[in-house]
Design an enzyme around this catalytic site. Structure first.
Site, PDB file in Angstrom:
ATOM      1  N   ARG A  88       0.839  -1.202   0.000  1.00 49.40           N
ATOM      2  CA  ARG A  88       0.000   0.000   0.000  1.00 49.40           C
ATOM      3  C   ARG A  88       0.873   1.252   0.000  1.00 49.40           C
ATOM      4  NH1 ARG A  88      -3.855  -3.449   3.045  1.00 49.40           N
ATOM      5  NH2 ARG A  88      -2.677  -3.237   4.982  1.00 49.40           N
ATOM      6  N   PHE A 143     -12.221  -4.221  -5.609  1.00 55.33           N
ATOM      7  CA  PHE A 143     -12.170  -5.132  -4.451  1.00 55.33           C
ATOM      8  C   PHE A 143     -11.552  -4.377  -3.259  1.00 55.33           C
ATOM      9  CE2 PHE A 143     -11.336  -7.449  -8.411  1.00 55.33           C
ATOM     10  CZ  PHE A 143     -12.396  -8.342  -8.446  1.00 55.33           C
ATOM     11  N   ASP A 194     -16.584  -2.320  -4.197  1.00 59.52           N
ATOM     12  CA  ASP A 194     -16.606  -3.626  -3.549  1.00 59.52           C
ATOM     13  C   ASP A 194     -18.024  -4.170  -3.624  1.00 59.52           C
ATOM     14  OD1 ASP A 194     -14.483  -5.105  -1.462  1.00 59.52           O
ATOM     15  OD2 ASP A 194     -16.583  -5.698  -1.182  1.00 59.52           O
ATOM     16  N   ASN A 239     -20.377  -5.264  -8.300  1.00 59.04           N
ATOM     17  CA  ASN A 239     -19.659  -6.477  -8.650  1.00 59.04           C
ATOM     18  C   ASN A 239     -18.543  -6.076  -9.607  1.00 59.04           C
ATOM     19  OD1 ASN A 239     -18.806  -8.780 -10.215  1.00 59.04           O
ATOM     20  ND2 ASN A 239     -20.595  -9.893  -9.491  1.00 59.04           N
ATOM     21  N   ALA A 240     -17.301  -6.242  -9.195  1.00 59.21           N
ATOM     22  CA  ALA A 240     -16.167  -5.741  -9.976  1.00 59.21           C
ATOM     23  C   ALA A 240     -16.126  -6.335 -11.383  1.00 59.21           C
ATOM     24  CB  ALA A 240     -14.856  -6.017  -9.243  1.00 59.21           C
ATOM     25  N   CYS A 292      -3.654 -13.369  -4.071  1.00 61.49           N
ATOM     26  CA  CYS A 292      -3.331 -13.816  -2.708  1.00 61.49           C
ATOM     27  C   CYS A 292      -3.558 -15.316  -2.555  1.00 61.49           C
ATOM     28  CB  CYS A 292      -4.145 -13.041  -1.681  1.00 61.49           C
ATOM     29  SG  CYS A 292      -5.927 -13.261  -1.827  1.00 61.49           S
TER      30      CYS A 292
END
Length: 391
Positions: free
Chosen positions: A208, A224, A246, A274-275, A335
């Site tokens: 970040r 997100f 998000d 909804n991305a 991730c």
């Protein structure tokens, strides 16, 4: 006297080389009696000692090694030393005001995670054997690490693979589970009781900070966004405008509260979308941003779903690239441990080919230093983080 387990010939080489897991299909026989959760001893087929750990024959990961010293007892002194070593390491490598205090296998305490949010701690117990020691760990956090309170977030589905129920609640006297923290100069409310995982994604701390240099005077899209962490880092760095999206209304509400906490509500906005759908429609509308950030949840948590996850990562990266102005920047992450680095790189490259865009890599990063990667345990390496210029 501890029960002794013996491995098949040709099995257990990973554990002999430092891995802390032994699978049920590696065990040939045992000598003695045990109950699941007990500390047992492990030997190879030549009767050579490998380590001591806890057993759970309900789980495919039947044994998790706690020590390689046959004389070391798994007691309060053991955990005192493990916590001390974990804390000394973190004091050296990272800002410890809020950090991952203990990262399971990477800190040689398999199955347990501890996150620190200022003076409050969250414990996540993911295996039957480690569950027995929660009280000892809580006592040590209170006695030696100035814990004002400890909350349990053992509500992960992986516990069910251990034959355990999901659970959460106070491990000390109750306290307000919404805690304010500061990271990279950004303030956040962390909801330890209801937030995802333990309330916040500490593993992206350094990543970040890394995006701040890209965002001054920029129009930024953060997909997100969860509780708005990348969006707020963009805002505090001087972005012209930031939009975080998000699918969770709860996450969007948290993000707006965090923007207000930082005095950024006029610059940093959040919307519930909804991305996948919104990236597709906005690319058709030819919207353009200087920086697009993609930090999705893990699309795969097993080898069997990697193909589907690959399609998902390709889709969002393709759509994200189309929204980047020529010369702008794409920040993209995975991730998932099972989305290996080379596969993730190939997937992004395929997306760039289909989007008719050229990528110039600015940097590659991984999880923050308080989530150390243990080279003997590949599972500890999961976060891949790329910054590209899109030309």
């Amino acid at each position: 006297m501890a029960c002794k387990f013996y491995l098949y010939k040709g099995r257990g080489r990973n554990s002999e080389n430092g891995h802390l897991w032994i699978y049920s299909n590696e065990i040939e026989k045992f000598d003695g009696e045990y109950e699941n959760g007990d500390i047992i001893e492990v030997y190879n087929f030549r009767n050579e000692f490998i380590g001591k750990g806890y057993i759970n024959d309900f789980s495919k990961i039947a044994i998790r090694i706690m020590t390689r010293d046959i004389n070391e007892q798994i007691d309060k002194e053991f955990f005192r030393k493990r916590l001390h070593d974990a804390w000394e390491y973190r004091k050296t490598v990272i800002d410890t005001s809020s950090c991952r205090f203990l990262f399971g296998e990477s800190d040689f305490v398999p199955g347990m995670i501890i996150d620190k949010y200022e003076d409050y701690y969250v414990i996540q117990s993911l295996a039957l054997g480690i569950d027995k020691y929660k009280t000892i760990v809580v006592d040590l956090l209170m006695e030696e690490y100035n814990a004002k309170g400890v909350y349990e977030r053992s509500d992960a589905k992986v516990r069910e693979l251990e034959g355990m129920e999901q659970t959460k609640g106070f491990l000390t006297d109750p306290f307000d589970t919404t805690v304010q923290i500061v990271e990279n100069g950004v303030k956040y409310y962390v909801d330890m009781e209801n937030g995802q995982k333990t309330g916040f994604f500490l593993d992206q701390k350094e990543n970040r900070a890394a995006i701040q240099r890209l965002c001054k005077d920029a129009d930024v899209l953060d997909c997100f966004t969860h509780t708005g962490s990348f969006a707020l880092n963009a805002g505090i760095a001087g972005a012209k405008s930031v939009l975080g999206v998000d699918i969770s209304e709860y996450a969007v509400d948290c993000s707006r509260n965090n923007a207000e906490l930082n005095g950024l509500s006029d610059t940093v906005k959040f919307e519930c979308h909804n991305a996948f759908e919104v990236l597709r429609s906005w690319s058709k509308e030819q919207r353009q941003y200087d920086v697009v950030i993609l930090d999705p949840p893990a699309f795969t948590k097993s080898r069997s779903t990697v193909d589907g996850a690959t399609r998902g990562y390709k889709e969002i990266n393709l759509r994200g690239m189309k929204l980047v102005k020529p010369g702008g920047y794409l920040v993209t992450c995975s991730c998932s441990h099972f989305m290996k680095p080379d596969l993730f790189k190939d997937t992004i490259a395929d997306a760039a080919l289909d989007a008719h865009r050229t990528l110039r890599q600015v940097e590659f990063r991984t999880q923050a230093a308080d989530h150390p990667i243990l080279w003997n345990s590949d599972e500890s390496y999961y976060l891949k983080f790329f910054v590209f210029q899109v030309v």
